[in-house]
Design a protein around this motif. Structure first.
Motif, mmCIF file in Angstrom:
data_model
loop_
_atom_site.group_PDB
_atom_site.id
_atom_site.type_symbol
_atom_site.label_atom_id
_atom_site.label_comp_id
_atom_site.label_asym_id
_atom_site.label_seq_id
_atom_site.Cartn_x
_atom_site.Cartn_y
_atom_site.Cartn_z
ATOM 1 N N GLU A 6 0.839 -1.194 0.000
ATOM 2 C CA GLU A 6 0.000 0.000 0.000
ATOM 3 C C GLU A 6 0.879 1.251 0.000
ATOM 4 O O GLU A 6 1.988 1.242 0.535
ATOM 5 N N SER A 7 0.341 2.312 -0.564
ATOM 6 C CA SER A 7 1.004 3.610 -0.518
ATOM 7 C C SER A 7 -0.056 4.691 -0.618
ATOM 8 O O SER A 7 -1.215 4.413 -0.938
ATOM 9 N N GLY A 9 -0.892 6.928 1.895
ATOM 10 C CA GLY A 9 -1.414 7.433 3.152
ATOM 11 C C GLY A 9 -0.707 8.704 3.572
ATOM 12 O O GLY A 9 0.263 9.134 2.951
ATOM 13 N N LEU A 20 -5.216 6.219 -2.020
ATOM 14 C CA LEU A 20 -4.389 5.080 -1.650
ATOM 15 C C LEU A 20 -4.210 4.173 -2.865
ATOM 16 O O LEU A 20 -5.114 4.032 -3.687
ATOM 17 N N CYS A 22 -2.709 0.189 -4.028
ATOM 18 C CA CYS A 22 -2.348 -1.149 -3.590
ATOM 19 C C CYS A 22 -1.751 -1.866 -4.799
ATOM 20 O O CYS A 22 -2.477 -2.222 -5.720
ATOM 21 N N TYR A 95 -5.504 -1.142 5.123
ATOM 22 C CA TYR A 95 -4.881 -2.339 4.577
ATOM 23 C C TYR A 95 -5.614 -2.755 3.299
ATOM 24 O O TYR A 95 -6.848 -2.693 3.253
ATOM 25 N N THR A 118 -1.087 1.271 5.551
ATOM 26 C CA THR A 118 -0.615 2.646 5.419
ATOM 27 C C THR A 118 -1.483 3.526 6.321
ATOM 28 O O THR A 118 -2.699 3.364 6.371
ATOM 29 N N GLN A 119 -0.836 4.431 7.028
ATOM 30 C CA GLN A 119 -1.545 5.260 8.003
ATOM 31 C C GLN A 119 -2.239 6.427 7.307
ATOM 32 O O GLN A 119 -1.628 7.127 6.490
#
Length: 124
Positions: A6-7, A9, A20, A22, A95, A118-119
């Motif tokens: 994931e990216s 965030g 986001l 994935c 997620y 990712t937060q």
């Protein structure tokens, strides 16, 4: 095996947007649905949105309908979650997960592979 990363965030203001991504690697030639889940501190990991293997079916929980959009680009083996009109209650670790087969599973146990998360933090 399918590896998911994931990216996208980060920190957003209430009312703002984030997208986001994935990215999948490995056995990506096999048809699989992708779901996005989120987990806030002290809470369960909950389903947010899902998309079927060909993008023909999507599903959202009520709290994000009209604000979040899930999509996928199978040429890039990537699934996206566009999040608009963000609220502080959207704050969580997000997620993505993959489930082989048709349909759009909505429970954690139905998914075979998971990313690291990712937060997403939304401030008011």
């Amino acid at each position: 095996q399918v590896q998911l990363v994931e990216s996208g965030g980060g920190l957003a203001l209430a009312g703002g947007s984030l997208r986001l991504s994935c990215a999948a690697a490995g056995r990506t030639r096999i048809s699989y649905a992708v779901g996005w889940f989120r987990q806030a501190p002290g809470k369960e990991r909950d389903f947010v949105a899902g998309i079927s293997w060909n993008g023909g079916n999507t599903y959202y929980v009520d709290s994000v309908k009209g604000r979040f959009t899930i999509s996928r680009d199978n040429t890039k083996n990537t699934v996206y979650l566009q999040m608009n009109s963000l609220k502080p209650e959207d704050t969580a670790v997000y997620y993505c997960a993959a489930a082989f087969g048709m349909g759009v599973p909505r429970t954690r146990v139905q998914y075979n592979y998971w990313g690291q998360g990712t937060q997403v933090t939304v401030s008011s």
